[in-house]
Design a protein around this motif. Sequence first.
Motif, mmCIF file in Angstrom:
data_model
loop_
_atom_site.group_PDB
_atom_site.id
_atom_site.type_symbol
_atom_site.label_atom_id
_atom_site.label_comp_id
_atom_site.label_asym_id
_atom_site.label_seq_id
_atom_site.Cartn_x
_atom_site.Cartn_y
_atom_site.Cartn_z
ATOM 1 N N LYS A 112 34.639 33.885 42.855
ATOM 2 C CA LYS A 112 35.406 33.614 41.631
ATOM 3 C C LYS A 112 34.490 33.389 40.425
ATOM 4 O O LYS A 112 34.776 33.822 39.320
ATOM 5 C CB LYS A 112 36.302 32.390 41.850
ATOM 6 C CG LYS A 112 37.491 32.702 42.745
ATOM 7 C CD LYS A 112 38.348 31.485 43.002
ATOM 8 C CE LYS A 112 39.557 31.878 43.847
ATOM 9 N NZ LYS A 112 40.394 30.739 44.219
ATOM 10 N N GLU A 113 33.357 32.717 40.658
ATOM 11 C CA GLU A 113 32.467 32.411 39.542
ATOM 12 C C GLU A 113 31.691 33.641 39.049
ATOM 13 O O GLU A 113 31.024 33.588 38.014
ATOM 14 C CB GLU A 113 31.504 31.270 39.897
ATOM 15 C CG GLU A 113 30.687 31.462 41.142
ATOM 16 C CD GLU A 113 31.395 30.976 42.405
ATOM 17 O OE1 GLU A 113 32.653 30.898 42.390
ATOM 18 O OE2 GLU A 113 30.705 30.690 43.391
ATOM 19 N N ASP A 114 31.790 34.750 39.778
ATOM 20 C CA ASP A 114 31.077 35.964 39.359
ATOM 21 C C ASP A 114 31.836 36.750 38.293
ATOM 22 O O ASP A 114 31.285 37.681 37.695
ATOM 23 C CB ASP A 114 30.872 36.905 40.564
ATOM 24 C CG ASP A 114 29.991 36.281 41.628
ATOM 25 O OD1 ASP A 114 29.120 35.461 41.265
ATOM 26 O OD2 ASP A 114 30.184 36.593 42.819
ATOM 27 N N VAL A 115 33.091 36.411 38.086
ATOM 28 C CA VAL A 115 33.894 37.160 37.106
ATOM 29 C C VAL A 115 33.423 36.806 35.696
ATOM 30 O O VAL A 115 33.348 35.641 35.332
ATOM 31 C CB VAL A 115 35.397 36.838 37.275
ATOM 32 C CG1 VAL A 115 36.229 37.510 36.196
ATOM 33 C CG2 VAL A 115 35.878 37.231 38.661
ATOM 34 N N ALA B 207 46.803 42.389 40.013
ATOM 35 C CA ALA B 207 45.427 42.160 39.584
ATOM 36 C C ALA B 207 44.644 43.447 39.774
ATOM 37 O O ALA B 207 44.958 44.257 40.647
ATOM 38 C CB ALA B 207 44.807 41.040 40.413
ATOM 39 N N ALA B 208 43.612 43.613 38.921
ATOM 40 C CA ALA B 208 42.724 44.778 39.052
ATOM 41 C C ALA B 208 41.320 44.330 38.708
ATOM 42 O O ALA B 208 41.132 43.509 37.797
ATOM 43 C CB ALA B 208 43.165 45.896 38.108
ATOM 44 N N ILE B 209 40.336 44.825 39.433
ATOM 45 C CA ILE B 209 38.946 44.479 39.106
ATOM 46 C C ILE B 209 38.196 45.759 38.750
ATOM 47 O O ILE B 209 38.250 46.755 39.471
ATOM 48 C CB ILE B 209 38.259 43.706 40.257
ATOM 49 C CG1 ILE B 209 36.862 43.241 39.853
ATOM 50 C CG2 ILE B 209 38.182 44.492 41.541
ATOM 51 C CD1 ILE B 209 36.804 41.849 39.344
ATOM 52 N N VAL B 210 37.549 45.706 37.597
ATOM 53 C CA VAL B 210 36.772 46.845 37.105
ATOM 54 C C VAL B 210 35.331 46.367 36.928
ATOM 55 O O VAL B 210 35.082 45.379 36.236
ATOM 56 C CB VAL B 210 37.341 47.368 35.765
ATOM 57 C CG1 VAL B 210 36.485 48.504 35.217
ATOM 58 C CG2 VAL B 210 38.789 47.831 35.942
ATOM 59 N N VAL B 211 34.396 47.041 37.595
ATOM 60 C CA VAL B 211 32.989 46.637 37.506
ATOM 61 C C VAL B 211 32.203 47.766 36.843
ATOM 62 O O VAL B 211 32.115 48.868 37.389
ATOM 63 C CB VAL B 211 32.412 46.304 38.908
ATOM 64 C CG1 VAL B 211 30.943 45.914 38.804
ATOM 65 C CG2 VAL B 211 33.222 45.193 39.566
ATOM 66 N N GLU C 124 37.259 42.642 47.822
ATOM 67 C CA GLU C 124 36.936 44.078 47.852
ATOM 68 C C GLU C 124 35.689 44.369 47.005
ATOM 69 O O GLU C 124 34.866 45.201 47.374
ATOM 70 C CB GLU C 124 38.137 44.870 47.308
ATOM 71 C CG GLU C 124 38.032 46.360 47.455
ATOM 72 C CD GLU C 124 38.106 46.850 48.904
ATOM 73 O OE1 GLU C 124 38.944 46.330 49.650
ATOM 74 O OE2 GLU C 124 37.305 47.733 49.255
ATOM 75 N N ALA C 125 35.571 43.656 45.882
ATOM 76 C CA ALA C 125 34.423 43.866 44.988
ATOM 77 C C ALA C 125 33.216 43.043 45.421
ATOM 78 O O ALA C 125 32.174 43.076 44.763
ATOM 79 C CB ALA C 125 34.823 43.510 43.560
ATOM 80 N N PRO D 141 49.077 36.111 40.124
ATOM 81 C CA PRO D 141 48.794 36.861 41.363
ATOM 82 C C PRO D 141 47.580 36.374 42.136
ATOM 83 O O PRO D 141 46.581 37.072 42.265
ATOM 84 C CB PRO D 141 48.595 38.285 40.842
ATOM 85 C CG PRO D 141 48.050 38.112 39.479
ATOM 86 C CD PRO D 141 48.685 36.873 38.921
ATOM 87 N N ILE D 142 47.700 35.212 42.692
ATOM 88 C CA ILE D 142 46.563 34.609 43.400
ATOM 89 C C ILE D 142 46.097 35.466 44.586
ATOM 90 O O ILE D 142 44.901 35.656 44.801
ATOM 91 C CB ILE D 142 46.901 33.164 43.859
ATOM 92 C CG1 ILE D 142 45.747 32.589 44.665
ATOM 93 C CG2 ILE D 142 48.198 33.067 44.638
ATOM 94 C CD1 ILE D 142 45.888 31.147 45.026
ATOM 95 N N ASN D 143 47.066 36.010 45.331
ATOM 96 C CA ASN D 143 46.700 36.811 46.514
ATOM 97 C C ASN D 143 46.049 38.130 46.110
ATOM 98 O O ASN D 143 45.069 38.563 46.724
ATOM 99 C CB ASN D 143 47.937 37.087 47.368
ATOM 100 C CG ASN D 143 48.561 35.807 47.863
ATOM 101 O OD1 ASN D 143 48.039 35.161 48.751
ATOM 102 N ND2 ASN D 143 49.670 35.412 47.256
ATOM 103 N N ALA D 144 46.604 38.744 45.085
ATOM 104 C CA ALA D 144 46.039 40.015 44.615
ATOM 105 C C ALA D 144 44.637 39.791 44.047
ATOM 106 O O ALA D 144 43.733 40.606 44.249
ATOM 107 C CB ALA D 144 46.959 40.642 43.568
ATOM 108 N N VAL D 145 44.464 38.662 43.350
ATOM 109 C CA VAL D 145 43.136 38.346 42.801
ATOM 110 C C VAL D 145 42.142 38.131 43.940
ATOM 111 O O VAL D 145 41.040 38.695 43.944
ATOM 112 C CB VAL D 145 43.209 37.089 41.895
ATOM 113 C CG1 VAL D 145 41.815 36.554 41.597
ATOM 114 C CG2 VAL D 145 43.934 37.416 40.600
ATOM 115 N N ASN D 146 42.539 37.343 44.922
ATOM 116 C CA ASN D 146 41.629 37.086 46.050
ATOM 117 C C ASN D 146 41.240 38.387 46.743
ATOM 118 O O ASN D 146 40.082 38.587 47.105
ATOM 119 C CB ASN D 146 42.273 36.126 47.056
ATOM 120 C CG ASN D 146 42.297 34.706 46.521
ATOM 121 O OD1 ASN D 146 41.536 34.365 45.609
ATOM 122 N ND2 ASN D 146 43.175 33.873 47.054
#
Lengths: 612, 108
Positions: free
Chosen positions: A57-60, A15-19, A52-53, A42-47
């Motif tokens: 979950k509802e903010d995505v 998972a990767a998060i880009v803001v 980190e960000a 990838p539940i753990n990677a998402v969490n």
Amino acid sequence: MRILGLSALYHDAAAAIVVDGDIVAAAQEERFTRKKHDKSIPINAVNYCLTEAKLNKEDVDLVVYYDNPVLTLDRYLNNILMSGKDSKEVIERNFESMFSQKLWVNKEIDILLGENPKRKCMVCEHHMSHAASAFYPSPYEKAIILTVDGVGEWATTTIGVGDGKNIEIKEEIRFPHSLGLLYSAFTYFCGFKVNSGDYKFMGLAPYGEPIYEQLIKKELMDIKEDGSFRLNMDYFDYQNGRTMTNEKFACLFGGPKREPETEITKREMDIAASAQKVVEEVLVKLVKHAKQEYGQKIDNLVMAGGVALNCVANGKILNSNIFKNLWIQPAAGDAGGALGCALYATYIYAGSKRIINVNDSQKGSYLGPKYSNDEIRQWLNERAYQYEYYEEKDIYTKIAECLAQQKVIGLFQGRMEFGPRALGNRSIIADARSEEMQTKLNLKIKYRESFRPFAPSVLYEDVQNYFELNIESPYMLVVENVITERRIDQNVKKELKKYHDNMLEIVKKKRSDIPAVTHVDYSARIQTVTKERNPYYYKLISEFKRITGSSVIVNTSFNVRGEPIVCSLKDAYECFMRTEMDVLVLENCILYKEDQPIYKENQDWMNQYELD
Amino acid sequence: MAYKNNFEKEKLYQWACDNDDFREVLKDKNVDSYFEIKDHENYLREYKIENAKDVRLLVEELCNTNRRYEDIKKVITVAALKNRVEQNNREVGNDEYQEALPTFIYNF
């Protein structure tokens, strides 16, 4: 816009998060589940990424999956047709995962994050995900993009052009004709695991002679001058869902495949040398064609896809001087697709401004979890594990002294690396000058008998004093030779003969004054270290240089054979105690093996990880 | 678990046998290049499969790429609907198809 990218359901889920264009976090699922190449959602990677960000979950706003299931279904059905009466295995192998998880991937995401009508789900084509992962974080405004892997939907190789925010894929080679699958076929035939064994197979090549090169080019594939190719599918069985190669392939190479863990013979060494040479030839031709056709005025090449992890071939591309600059996505395999698809949506869908960082935007690929000194001390205190805490001014000297005393050190500091390489934050480090270190690390720490040397980390300003490299290599993706002055003459071919092809005997021979990191052909997979990218690691090596005069150390991943790289304090401590590692460094805390309480193992850990 | 799909699998197999002439052969070596040109630029798309209607639309889209799929339209639709991922009978991490990664073949 908060965009979550996911790769899953094939191998190397991540998972990767880009803001708003900033790569905030990225991690592979295997690190959390401790299951190498884990492919599950990838539940753990998402969490982790959301934590980190600082998002719930509802903010995505948008989730992007790195592969288009409709195109993959098209390939699946086509493959069934192509296999005709031979299609039973093809149907059986992928039916459930295709019609359940892949086709309903948006429902999997709903289960993962909870249903949210405001959140969109998108899918991005596999090779565009790779292309985006290579281009957007690179330090270039314009670049030629080369992606090469096993297969994604239909494409196996693509050539594209990146310009500002836009990426255009110009040409592609399609399944079943695949350089990645060809290499995997050889990996399999030589008794290594597909996917995870490719690295070993590459490391085997310098022992052999490319005597099968012409045979491969004559029988197995047809390579055009522009680097495009087709495989002769009469020799392969992967299309039918069974194994990578068939009996006809075995006949071509003089007998059945090597069984895993059995003796490696000259045949496997020669096959490895030959396959590597062919792969290099194809890649250099592709790069030349891309330059001629689309890059006359472009100096930059970027690469991704699993084949871009072939650092020996990358060295050849670099030395071909076809392009002035080269940048390779450190998570070049499928894990990096999670980052690529999130970035593609960031620029193409959300319209974010692309800000180019002269050092790249990958942040050294240190995109995973980290622990503070407070968290570490609390964790150690709760368990009564003995440690010494050192202030910033002392910690580097202390570690460097241990290195100079020939201690093997588990180094756990900063954020975990994203991608398959340990880059000084989850690494086992040692003195590269030691003649015995390679054997010690292999047998007492990694628990493997390896014919491969370890990789060096070197201060960037000193790299040319050791290696024939004149550019930065922060992600350990380029192989170059140790400089002539440091080499000690050895004839590999003669030695092999002398030791009856026993590579483990000749790998112990001293080949330079940094023997632990010098391969039999004098090559090394180099990581250059700068203060800007990794200040802790830089200061540590600088202290080692002050004490010993050497600015090169051994850097191998912090794990045992078959285990994913350590992620948590618990993983690190367990690996430290299970092996004959001497010292464990957790940020500013140093743990010495002899001070630790007796470690009681409550499981058969040697069999916990399947051998890779 | 997988037995529920036996009928659809058998239908797919029958379809493959009926179309055995489809097997690909090595292209004419006289061509200068094996590159194929990308025929679209729509790399990113919204993806929302919720119900039977969505599945039918998806299958229609698929059939536009290859006319031979017309013969198995119904099979694909049924297979997709039968294997729909449901929130109420699944938990994240409880992956019924999470078999060990095969060591002998690239997972694609």
